[in-house]
Design a protein around this motif. Sequence first.
Motif, PDB file in Angstrom:
ATOM      1  N   THR A  43      28.941  37.933  33.511  1.00 51.94           N
ATOM      2  CA  THR A  43      30.049  37.402  34.319  1.00 51.94           C
ATOM      3  C   THR A  43      30.385  38.283  35.520  1.00 51.94           C
ATOM      4  O   THR A  43      31.378  38.037  36.194  1.00 51.94           O
ATOM      5  CB  THR A  43      31.312  37.249  33.449  1.00 51.94           C
ATOM      6  OG1 THR A  43      31.678  38.530  32.923  1.00 51.94           O
ATOM      7  CG2 THR A  43      31.076  36.280  32.321  1.00 51.94           C
ATOM      8  N   GLY A  94      29.765  34.640  37.180  1.00 48.90           N
ATOM      9  CA  GLY A  94      31.182  34.951  37.043  1.00 48.90           C
ATOM     10  C   GLY A  94      31.998  34.463  38.226  1.00 48.90           C
ATOM     11  O   GLY A  94      33.093  33.918  38.055  1.00 48.90           O
ATOM     12  N   PRO A 141      33.995  40.592  30.421  1.00 46.19           N
ATOM     13  CA  PRO A 141      34.440  39.702  31.506  1.00 46.19           C
ATOM     14  C   PRO A 141      35.290  40.469  32.513  1.00 46.19           C
ATOM     15  O   PRO A 141      35.993  41.423  32.150  1.00 46.19           O
ATOM     16  CB  PRO A 141      35.270  38.645  30.770  1.00 46.19           C
ATOM     17  CG  PRO A 141      35.731  39.321  29.519  1.00 46.19           C
ATOM     18  CD  PRO A 141      34.633  40.256  29.129  1.00 46.19           C
TER      19      PRO A 141
END
Length: 305
Positions: free
Chosen positions: A46, A51, A112
């Motif tokens: 990500t 992402g 993330p």
Amino acid sequence: MINREVFHQTPESYRIPNDGVAKIVFPPPPGAPTHTLKDELRTFITDGEFGRGLLRILESFRGGLAQGSQKAVWISGFYGSGKSHLAKMLCGLWTDQPFDDGSRPSTLLPDPTAELHAELRALRTAGERAGGLHAAGGTLGGGSDDPKLATLGIVLQSVGLPLDFRAARVAFWLADEGILDAVRARLGDAFESSIRNFVLSTSFREAVLAEKPSLASSARDLSDMLKADFPQPPELTVADLSSTVRRALLLNRKELPLTLVVLDEVQQFVREDPDLSLDIQIIAEQLTSKFKGRLLLVCTGQAAL
């Protein structure tokens, strides 16, 4: 240094469960294995274009939700670039439903970014204020040649209804009578095949009358009534699509959920047919404008628009 030392996981001991091809059927059917989806989430990166793509989609949806209408999303890229993979991960992260082991898609993502984490949290909060979160995803071309029926089938399947429009109308009738879940439980795995053949299926008529005997004096009378009330429908219109999608999303709900609809391989489905291209355009306009900003349509194709 040797080649295998470059990889985070050595290819000698690790095999990609999806063999490098992401297939979208969302949500997965009840009881279907989830190890492939979980592995795809664990290996989803990500901090690059994937992402940033997710972030743009989620930010766009949040803006459209405030305005009461959405812009459809087109994910493009060459064959094998990860279009379907990105769309599938979006489905999983959108609903963030827990797996059998208690893990969730959002908890399986490797590192993330803070921005993506914040957008996912904002989506959860918005879902709590609305009618929840729902995602429906599938590949066009796997069923009907009519894009309206194909799109409707993906949504119907996502709420546990048969893909067939006529059978779905019967299911809505059962829901209105308050016996859909009970009839489904009685028929078990035979529910979908039975409701598709509702006029001839003895087991379907018996299950309906067992739950609500007042509907007809006999199984034959019930068959005649269903045949008269639910004839073979005419060609599905875009207005029919919109109203039936709304009805499906409100099944067992009092309020429309924030809904993601993913149509994979749209360009391959359309090919060079201008009529199909126009149909897809009209479908997109209808779905993005008729749900007060609560429905986001995402399509994939190889060429940029």
